[in-house]
Design an enzyme around this catalytic site. Sequence first.
Site, PDB file in Angstrom:
ATOM      1  N   ASP A 213       0.829  -1.205   0.000  1.00 19.24           N
ATOM      2  CA  ASP A 213       0.000   0.000   0.000  1.00 19.24           C
ATOM      3  C   ASP A 213       0.866   1.259   0.000  1.00 19.24           C
ATOM      4  O   ASP A 213       1.928   1.293   0.626  1.00 19.24           O
ATOM      5  CB  ASP A 213      -0.900  -0.015   1.237  1.00 19.24           C
ATOM      6  CG  ASP A 213      -2.004   1.021   1.161  1.00 19.24           C
ATOM      7  OD1 ASP A 213      -2.353   1.437   0.034  1.00 19.24           O
ATOM      8  OD2 ASP A 213      -2.520   1.420   2.217  1.00 19.24           O
TER       9      ASP A 213
ATOM     10  N   HIS B  73       3.434   3.309  -8.900  1.00 22.32           N
ATOM     11  CA  HIS B  73       3.289   1.886  -9.163  1.00 22.32           C
ATOM     12  C   HIS B  73       4.583   1.300  -9.731  1.00 22.32           C
ATOM     13  O   HIS B  73       4.981   0.183  -9.372  1.00 22.32           O
ATOM     14  CB  HIS B  73       2.123   1.636 -10.117  1.00 22.32           C
ATOM     15  CG  HIS B  73       0.791   2.010  -9.546  1.00 22.32           C
ATOM     16  ND1 HIS B  73       0.332   1.527  -8.337  1.00 22.32           N
ATOM     17  CD2 HIS B  73      -0.192   2.836 -10.019  1.00 22.32           C
ATOM     18  CE1 HIS B  73      -0.874   2.025  -8.090  1.00 22.32           C
ATOM     19  NE2 HIS B  73      -1.209   2.818  -9.094  1.00 22.32           N
TER      20      HIS B  73
ATOM     21  N   LEU C 161      11.675 -20.070  -4.191  1.00 23.09           N
ATOM     22  CA  LEU C 161      10.677 -19.151  -3.658  1.00 23.09           C
ATOM     23  C   LEU C 161       9.413 -19.312  -4.470  1.00 23.09           C
ATOM     24  O   LEU C 161       9.466 -19.401  -5.697  1.00 23.09           O
ATOM     25  CB  LEU C 161      11.171 -17.700  -3.744  1.00 23.09           C
ATOM     26  CG  LEU C 161      10.146 -16.617  -3.377  1.00 23.09           C
ATOM     27  CD1 LEU C 161       9.797 -16.689  -1.896  1.00 23.09           C
ATOM     28  CD2 LEU C 161      10.670 -15.226  -3.731  1.00 23.09           C
TER      29      LEU C 161
END
Length: 305
Positions: free
Chosen positions: A82, A99, A193
């Site tokens: 956020d 972004h 991962l």
Amino acid sequence: MLSSLRLPIPIYCSNSSNNNNNSLISPRQNRRLIRNQTPGFPNRLLATTNEYVEVKEYETTEQLPEGLQAEAMPRHVAVIMDGNGRWAKQRGLAPSAGHEEGVRSLRAIMELCGKWGIKVLTVFAFSTDNWIRPRVEVDFLMSLFQKVLESEMEKFKREGIRVSIIGDSSKLSPSLQKLINHIEETTKNNSRLHLMVAVSYSGKYDVVQACKAIAAQAKDGLIQLEDINESLIEQELETNCAEYPSPDLLIRTSGELRISNFLLWQVAYTELFFAEALWPDFGEAEFIEALTSFQQRKRRFGART
């Protein structure tokens, strides 16, 4: 040490009404096909996906920062990324700049997770509620998402990163759905991962789609009322594609103190950490702070100590 079971993942299926046409399978349908086509895979009550996904164990983990203990590291970290828009606004920039900067932060956290032995990283990239944002911003976010997937493909393969996209993919463009299927197929055997990216996702959506899947099984006579339990529901949640479906630690950046409809079922016993930093400013120091806080807590899971 390596154990594996390799499975074909179809990207297209034939249209029964016209064999010359192909229809795109959604990523959600694609994952369900993997499960249904696996020899000996039970119709119900499988707690994890380990029986049908190749697992690789990397035995070396780079040295942890001072103060962190390897045996106390979370296996699964989730992040609500956020603050991108506010970061850009503070600098007089367009939201798109925030972004793009947020993608850089994600790359850095992915690298740290791989180095420090965290097995699963789930990030909240785009909520079902975000579709109401201005069209120009939504279009940019979808374009950026597709661009990042395309540009990072070789890195994912090279660094042993498995990628899964969770959420309501029916709202995504056919080209993006095709790319998602391709990247999930290409990286399915990686296990250094596991990166799960939540796009067009919400916790409520996840529970509802799981209930629909279970109702369909009941309607077809595959399960009985007494078969429905927590384990069965968890099998149908979108995070069930991961070895560790539920996060040990959830981080939210930007100082907001809520989980915003993210992984509602899965965070039942998750430790929460709220960082003041906006996501583009969240780096190694902030990540260490969150991990340190996690390791100082005593997880009881409802029991007395």
